[in-house]
Motif scaffolding. Sequence first.
Motif, mmCIF file in Angstrom:
data_model
loop_
_atom_site.group_PDB
_atom_site.id
_atom_site.type_symbol
_atom_site.label_atom_id
_atom_site.label_comp_id
_atom_site.label_asym_id
_atom_site.label_seq_id
_atom_site.Cartn_x
_atom_site.Cartn_y
_atom_site.Cartn_z
ATOM 1 N N VAL A 149 0.820 -1.221 0.000
ATOM 2 C CA VAL A 149 0.000 0.000 0.000
ATOM 3 C C VAL A 149 0.852 1.269 0.000
ATOM 4 C CG1 VAL A 149 -2.064 -1.023 1.035
ATOM 5 C CG2 VAL A 149 -0.255 -0.168 2.525
ATOM 6 N N GLU A 150 2.154 1.118 0.104
ATOM 7 C CA GLU A 150 3.049 2.269 0.217
ATOM 8 C C GLU A 150 2.957 3.193 -0.997
ATOM 9 O OE1 GLU A 150 6.060 4.475 2.265
ATOM 10 O OE2 GLU A 150 5.017 2.660 2.927
ATOM 11 N N LEU A 151 2.786 2.593 -2.187
ATOM 12 C CA LEU A 151 2.891 3.376 -3.416
ATOM 13 C C LEU A 151 1.562 3.549 -4.147
ATOM 14 C CD1 LEU A 151 6.187 1.728 -4.740
ATOM 15 C CD2 LEU A 151 5.949 3.961 -3.621
ATOM 16 N N LEU A 152 0.476 3.065 -3.585
ATOM 17 C CA LEU A 152 -0.792 3.095 -4.321
ATOM 18 C C LEU A 152 -1.294 4.516 -4.568
ATOM 19 C CD1 LEU A 152 -2.873 0.098 -2.895
ATOM 20 C CD2 LEU A 152 -1.854 0.327 -5.169
ATOM 21 N N VAL A 153 -1.199 5.377 -3.590
ATOM 22 C CA VAL A 153 -1.708 6.745 -3.785
ATOM 23 C C VAL A 153 -0.842 7.519 -4.783
ATOM 24 C CG1 VAL A 153 -2.158 8.962 -2.673
ATOM 25 C CG2 VAL A 153 -2.960 6.840 -1.609
ATOM 26 N N PRO A 154 0.507 7.498 -4.676
ATOM 27 C CA PRO A 154 1.297 8.131 -5.740
ATOM 28 C C PRO A 154 1.023 7.526 -7.118
ATOM 29 C CG PRO A 154 2.663 7.688 -3.824
ATOM 30 C CD PRO A 154 1.355 7.024 -3.570
ATOM 31 N N LEU A 155 0.815 6.220 -7.161
ATOM 32 C CA LEU A 155 0.498 5.565 -8.428
ATOM 33 C C LEU A 155 -0.818 6.095 -8.986
ATOM 34 C CD1 LEU A 155 1.510 3.328 -10.344
ATOM 35 C CD2 LEU A 155 0.144 1.700 -9.012
ATOM 36 N N ARG A 156 -1.790 6.248 -8.117
ATOM 37 C CA ARG A 156 -3.084 6.792 -8.531
ATOM 38 C C ARG A 156 -2.927 8.160 -9.188
ATOM 39 N NH1 ARG A 156 -5.908 11.093 -6.804
ATOM 40 N NH2 ARG A 156 -8.195 11.009 -6.848
ATOM 41 N N GLU A 157 -2.097 9.019 -8.599
ATOM 42 C CA GLU A 157 -1.936 10.373 -9.133
ATOM 43 C C GLU A 157 -1.417 10.337 -10.569
ATOM 44 O OE1 GLU A 157 -3.125 12.810 -7.391
ATOM 45 O OE2 GLU A 157 -3.508 11.461 -5.708
ATOM 46 N N HIS A 158 -0.441 9.491 -10.821
ATOM 47 C CA HIS A 158 0.124 9.387 -12.169
ATOM 48 C C HIS A 158 -0.891 8.793 -13.142
ATOM 49 C CE1 HIS A 158 4.474 10.356 -11.526
ATOM 50 N NE2 HIS A 158 4.147 10.089 -10.273
ATOM 51 N N LEU A 159 -1.577 7.742 -12.727
ATOM 52 C CA LEU A 159 -2.539 7.096 -13.615
ATOM 53 C C LEU A 159 -3.713 8.010 -13.918
ATOM 54 C CD1 LEU A 159 -2.554 3.506 -12.067
ATOM 55 C CD2 LEU A 159 -1.516 4.203 -14.235
ATOM 56 N N LEU A 160 -4.169 8.750 -12.914
ATOM 57 C CA LEU A 160 -5.284 9.665 -13.135
ATOM 58 C C LEU A 160 -4.910 10.744 -14.145
ATOM 59 C CD1 LEU A 160 -8.141 10.499 -12.379
ATOM 60 C CD2 LEU A 160 -7.199 11.795 -10.460
ATOM 61 N N ALA A 161 -3.684 11.257 -14.049
ATOM 62 C CA ALA A 161 -3.228 12.262 -15.009
ATOM 63 C C ALA A 161 -3.161 11.679 -16.416
ATOM 64 C CB ALA A 161 -1.862 12.800 -14.583
ATOM 65 N N GLU A 162 -2.711 10.428 -16.515
ATOM 66 C CA GLU A 162 -2.619 9.801 -17.837
ATOM 67 C C GLU A 162 -4.011 9.511 -18.407
ATOM 68 O OE1 GLU A 162 -0.128 6.170 -19.995
ATOM 69 O OE2 GLU A 162 0.169 6.596 -17.863
ATOM 70 N N LEU A 163 -4.948 9.095 -17.539
ATOM 71 C CA LEU A 163 -6.320 8.888 -17.989
ATOM 72 C C LEU A 163 -6.917 10.190 -18.529
ATOM 73 C CD1 LEU A 163 -7.579 6.625 -15.065
ATOM 74 C CD2 LEU A 163 -7.505 5.933 -17.469
ATOM 75 N N ALA A 164 -6.675 11.282 -17.821
ATOM 76 C CA ALA A 164 -7.189 12.578 -18.273
ATOM 77 C C ALA A 164 -6.564 12.971 -19.606
ATOM 78 C CB ALA A 164 -6.917 13.643 -17.214
ATOM 79 N N GLU A 165 -5.270 12.705 -19.746
ATOM 80 C CA GLU A 165 -4.572 13.054 -20.984
ATOM 81 C C GLU A 165 -5.136 12.286 -22.176
ATOM 82 O OE1 GLU A 165 -0.020 12.759 -22.779
ATOM 83 O OE2 GLU A 165 -0.359 12.692 -20.616
ATOM 84 N N GLN A 166 -5.518 11.008 -21.954
ATOM 85 C CA GLN A 166 -6.071 10.195 -23.034
ATOM 86 C C GLN A 166 -7.587 10.362 -23.184
ATOM 87 O OE1 GLN A 166 -4.980 6.075 -23.259
ATOM 88 N NE2 GLN A 166 -2.849 6.435 -22.682
ATOM 89 N N GLY A 167 -8.199 11.228 -22.381
ATOM 90 C CA GLY A 167 -9.640 11.408 -22.455
ATOM 91 C C GLY A 167 -10.425 10.247 -21.891
ATOM 92 N N LYS A 168 -9.847 9.521 -20.946
ATOM 93 C CA LYS A 168 -10.482 8.319 -20.410
ATOM 94 C C LYS A 168 -10.848 8.435 -18.937
ATOM 95 C CE LYS A 168 -8.032 5.254 -23.631
ATOM 96 N NZ LYS A 168 -7.037 4.167 -23.773
ATOM 97 N N ALA A 169 -10.723 9.620 -18.361
ATOM 98 C CA ALA A 169 -11.004 9.762 -16.924
ATOM 99 C C ALA A 169 -12.448 9.421 -16.617
ATOM 100 C CB ALA A 169 -10.665 11.177 -16.463
ATOM 101 N N ASP A 170 -13.388 9.855 -17.472
ATOM 102 C CA ASP A 170 -14.797 9.547 -17.229
ATOM 103 C C ASP A 170 -15.070 8.060 -17.428
ATOM 104 O OD1 ASP A 170 -17.589 10.365 -16.726
ATOM 105 O OD2 ASP A 170 -17.887 9.688 -18.790
ATOM 106 N N TRP A 171 -14.400 7.455 -18.419
ATOM 107 C CA TRP A 171 -14.554 6.011 -18.598
ATOM 108 C C TRP A 171 -14.138 5.278 -17.326
ATOM 109 C CZ3 TRP A 171 -11.818 4.824 -23.944
ATOM 110 C CH2 TRP A 171 -12.408 5.616 -24.940
ATOM 111 N N ALA A 172 -12.993 5.684 -16.787
ATOM 112 C CA ALA A 172 -12.481 5.033 -15.580
ATOM 113 C C ALA A 172 -13.448 5.223 -14.411
ATOM 114 C CB ALA A 172 -11.104 5.579 -15.225
#
Length: 383
Positions: A149-172
């Motif tokens: 669980v140490e890295l899950l929140v930092p991982l979330r931040e990066h993935l969320l930014a990438e989802l937004a960049e690809q236009g997939k944040a709402d899909w997620a």
Amino acid sequence: MATPAAYRDAVDRLAAGTGPVAVDAERASGYRYGQRTYLVQVRREDVGTFLVDPVPFEDLRDLGGAIGDAEWVLHAATQDLPGLADLGMRPAHVFDTELAARLLGYERVGLGAVVARVLGLGLAKEHSAQDWSTRPLPEDWLRYAALDVELLVPLREHLLAELAEQGKADWAAQEFEAERLAPPAPPRVDPWRRTSGSHTLRDRRRLAVVRALWEARDANARLRDLSPGRVLPDRAIVAAAQALPRTVADLTRLPEFASKGTKRRAPVWQRAISEAMALPADDLPSLRGPGTDAPPPARAWADRDPAAWARLEVARPLVAQIAEDHHLPTENLLQPDALRRLCWTPPDPFTVDSVSDFLRGRGARAWQIELVAQPLVDALGGV
């Protein structure tokens, strides 16, 4: 932490924290009966990591309450949410890092692979298959669990930014909400039919032996709180069904029943076999299995319904191409079962609205319907 005082301290500190909460759970799959949770890991960035032993407690409702409406960050959430719900822990919001990686088109979506790709860090996985019902848990296992669980929140931040960049944040967001609200899986019909190797048996009497041994094993495993495979392997069940032994001596001559523990319980297994052997013909299981409303296997469509086969031959590559265009696994765009059902029994009239309703009824989310409904109507309307 396994004491009331330590648990209360964790609850209070988590309640005072802010931001998303990383959550993980460890089971004892392959060792214990069922999918009980034996360790819960929780981390909030501003208050730290807590490892909670749920065994001494009736439930962990207070822990779930301390998290409140905060977002839970999990990896492969569908694996952990049912067991956490059994403990009274239910999230108000979910972010699944594995599912996010799938939607982003990552080829490898295990936690270690995603952490390495996104954060450039290595994550040890040497204790992932341990018996987490062990008490006391070794210190190195606990360190491993905390790192999950140490890295899950930092991982979330990066993935969320990438989802937004690809236009997939709402899909997620739609996918995460579907995971959060998913009902418990219904009990399997004839679960004994999943015995590995039983498909080779084309005789109803032998299938009755498989069923009887599976049920006897399940009862014994439940009573002893052991994984059924540790009580009696599937290969032993199938071997007995092939041999049809008449006595305990006949049974224990089979190599699959030669171990000390299996021999000790041989009378239990032989009793089940004998009962199956004595069943009247009307009580024997069918070779076909339970009835279902699912379409037949696709390999039979060309003969049984050439029009349905033609639709499927057009629809499958179409959906695969749409998925590829959006850097998605095909199954995350549209479940294969939903597509097969659409092609086997298409709605009439075959319009965007009717196809959308059909797919929605099979669990498709709005973003999926938006991507596939119109192309499917255009491609299949004349087939």
